[in-house]
Design an enzyme around this catalytic site. Sequence first.
Site, mmCIF file in Angstrom:
data_model
loop_
_atom_site.group_PDB
_atom_site.id
_atom_site.type_symbol
_atom_site.label_atom_id
_atom_site.label_comp_id
_atom_site.label_asym_id
_atom_site.label_seq_id
_atom_site.Cartn_x
_atom_site.Cartn_y
_atom_site.Cartn_z
ATOM 1 N N HIS A 161 1.949 9.240 4.951
ATOM 2 C CA HIS A 161 2.489 8.177 5.818
ATOM 3 C C HIS A 161 1.923 6.807 5.412
ATOM 4 O O HIS A 161 2.674 5.876 5.117
ATOM 5 C CB HIS A 161 2.122 8.493 7.275
ATOM 6 C CG HIS A 161 2.565 7.455 8.267
ATOM 7 N ND1 HIS A 161 3.653 7.625 9.075
ATOM 8 C CD2 HIS A 161 2.058 6.235 8.572
ATOM 9 C CE1 HIS A 161 3.811 6.546 9.842
ATOM 10 N NE2 HIS A 161 2.849 5.691 9.561
ATOM 11 N N GLU A 162 0.605 6.715 5.359
ATOM 12 C CA GLU A 162 -0.015 5.428 5.012
ATOM 13 C C GLU A 162 0.317 5.043 3.573
ATOM 14 O O GLU A 162 0.507 3.863 3.267
ATOM 15 C CB GLU A 162 -1.537 5.467 5.228
ATOM 16 C CG GLU A 162 -1.992 5.776 6.661
ATOM 17 C CD GLU A 162 -1.397 4.862 7.728
ATOM 18 O OE1 GLU A 162 -1.114 3.689 7.414
ATOM 19 O OE2 GLU A 162 -1.209 5.330 8.875
ATOM 20 N N HIS A 191 3.482 3.116 3.560
ATOM 21 C CA HIS A 191 3.271 1.697 3.901
ATOM 22 C C HIS A 191 2.729 0.953 2.680
ATOM 23 O O HIS A 191 3.142 -0.162 2.374
ATOM 24 C CB HIS A 191 2.232 1.570 5.023
ATOM 25 C CG HIS A 191 2.744 1.870 6.408
ATOM 26 N ND1 HIS A 191 3.819 1.241 6.957
ATOM 27 C CD2 HIS A 191 2.289 2.725 7.362
ATOM 28 C CE1 HIS A 191 4.019 1.682 8.205
ATOM 29 N NE2 HIS A 191 3.103 2.596 8.466
ATOM 30 N N GLU A 209 7.861 0.984 9.155
ATOM 31 C CA GLU A 209 7.713 2.339 9.679
ATOM 32 C C GLU A 209 8.744 3.273 9.039
ATOM 33 O O GLU A 209 8.503 4.466 8.889
ATOM 34 C CB GLU A 209 7.843 2.290 11.210
ATOM 35 C CG GLU A 209 7.053 3.331 11.952
ATOM 36 C CD GLU A 209 5.576 3.380 11.626
ATOM 37 O OE1 GLU A 209 5.009 4.488 11.653
ATOM 38 O OE2 GLU A 209 4.968 2.314 11.320
HETATM 39 MG MG MG Z 1 2.714 3.616 10.500
#
Ligand code: MG
Length: 504
Positions: free
Chosen positions: A268-269, A272, A298
């Site tokens: 997830h990170e 980003h 997101e």
């Molecule tokens: Mg996030």
Amino acid sequence: MKVTNKVVKQLLEHYKELSILGKVKATLDWDLNVNLPIKGAQERGEQSAYIGKLITNKWHSPEFKTLVEKVQEEKNLNAYEAAIVRNIKEGAKYYYSIPAEILHKKDELGARSFMAWKKAKETNTFSEFEPFLQEITELNRIVATHLGYKENPYDAQLNLFELGITAAKIDTLFTEVANAITPLTKQIIKSKKYKANYPFLSENARYETHDQKRIVEYVLRRMGYDFDAGRIDVSPHPFTIGLGQHDVRITNMYKVHDFRDSYTSSVHEGGHALYELDINPEYANTPLSGGVSYGIHEAMSRFWENMVGKNPEFLRFMAPVFHAFYPEQLKNTTVDDIIQSFNLVKPSFIRIEADEVTYSLHIILRFQMENELMNGQIKAKDAPEVWRAKSKKLFGLVPEKDSEGVLQDVHWAYGEFGYFPSYALGNLYGAQLLNKMKKEIAFEEDLRSGHLYNIRAWMSDTIHRHGSFYTPDELIKEATGESLKAKYFIKYLTDKYTKLYDLK
Ligand code: MG
């Protein structure tokens, strides 16, 4: 990037200073979360606040303010210049439209209400927090009047996070999502294949942190995360932070009884981070740098986490890696069990523990509450009851305690309205992009062989490199040919979980 307009050029020279101050502040904040010894906290707070003050002062310096106003009068701008002016205008709105005493009141109220919320949550007494929630709502209505809106005061708050979006648009999208997900969840739970617990994820199982760290590093390398332009550290809540064009760091946390979280959080990170690292370097330190909105950001992180990291084909590729690191712990665990456990659907009251299917329902509940509070349809005193009613409708579950209901998140205590919808909008953006991507590259085949290069390159070319050049709506139209729709996310979830749980 071509900039020839003299006023825009002057503005960019000044803006660079703001951008650099922002990165310096980010470095202090990163250090605060990762390294800071406890006794350093007080001084660090002062240091950080000081840089924050320099940023505010810069916005309010007569020279800069004159330029910001002047640049909005300029004619015949090229596309880059026009995008720069649009973003500056949005940034300026926050600093110039809201009177200083209101911003100050918001900070002061946030601090007091955080303490009240904390106590209310600990003791499960909503009445402690109720007057603060009412005051926060009223103050946010005042802020909205200063920011400006057409129909709904909540739109002003939403626009701070997702430029161009309205509550009416979100409501249409979210209603469609809720109508599909609520029955899908019920179907999954009732299916024969459904298993709520896995023995390899019990208190008896041990997954050493050093092993988890090596798996995380392995998967991030496969994603193409450049360890010469970032690093992974440990913090209680995983986050990503950009300290420079070539320095985007992530953090992670490791649970000793469950190896899944550190994997999904880091993917997830990592999503980003790839976004920030791939932005056109010519945009660095200009108003075109950085991801365009919270929703698109997101979308990138949730795309990697759910659509890649938890994709059954990619988990099939990863399974031998898990088995190699945990031969004893996963001795009796099949590849299918690993896949199912990562995609386990378990309705719960708690948003941060939610799975991919039910997550959006948590957001929809909060969106509806914020909208109704902002429009005076409900008062703070009604909030716990309304929460329970909505929870019953969306999940079929009613939390017994307010600490697991209306009091569970910190966001409202800080006075923040409008942030929550970004998470669910991200799911929708991600699915719409995935639908388009699948037409252009061999997505499933790439996942089966563990090759993530084409996926990253596609996303980089379609989304990442543009930074904040387009508005979110322009960007999704440019990428997929249409505005944001709910149907792609609904189809994505339905297809994936029908297959996983043998639904009819
Ligand atoms: Mg996030």
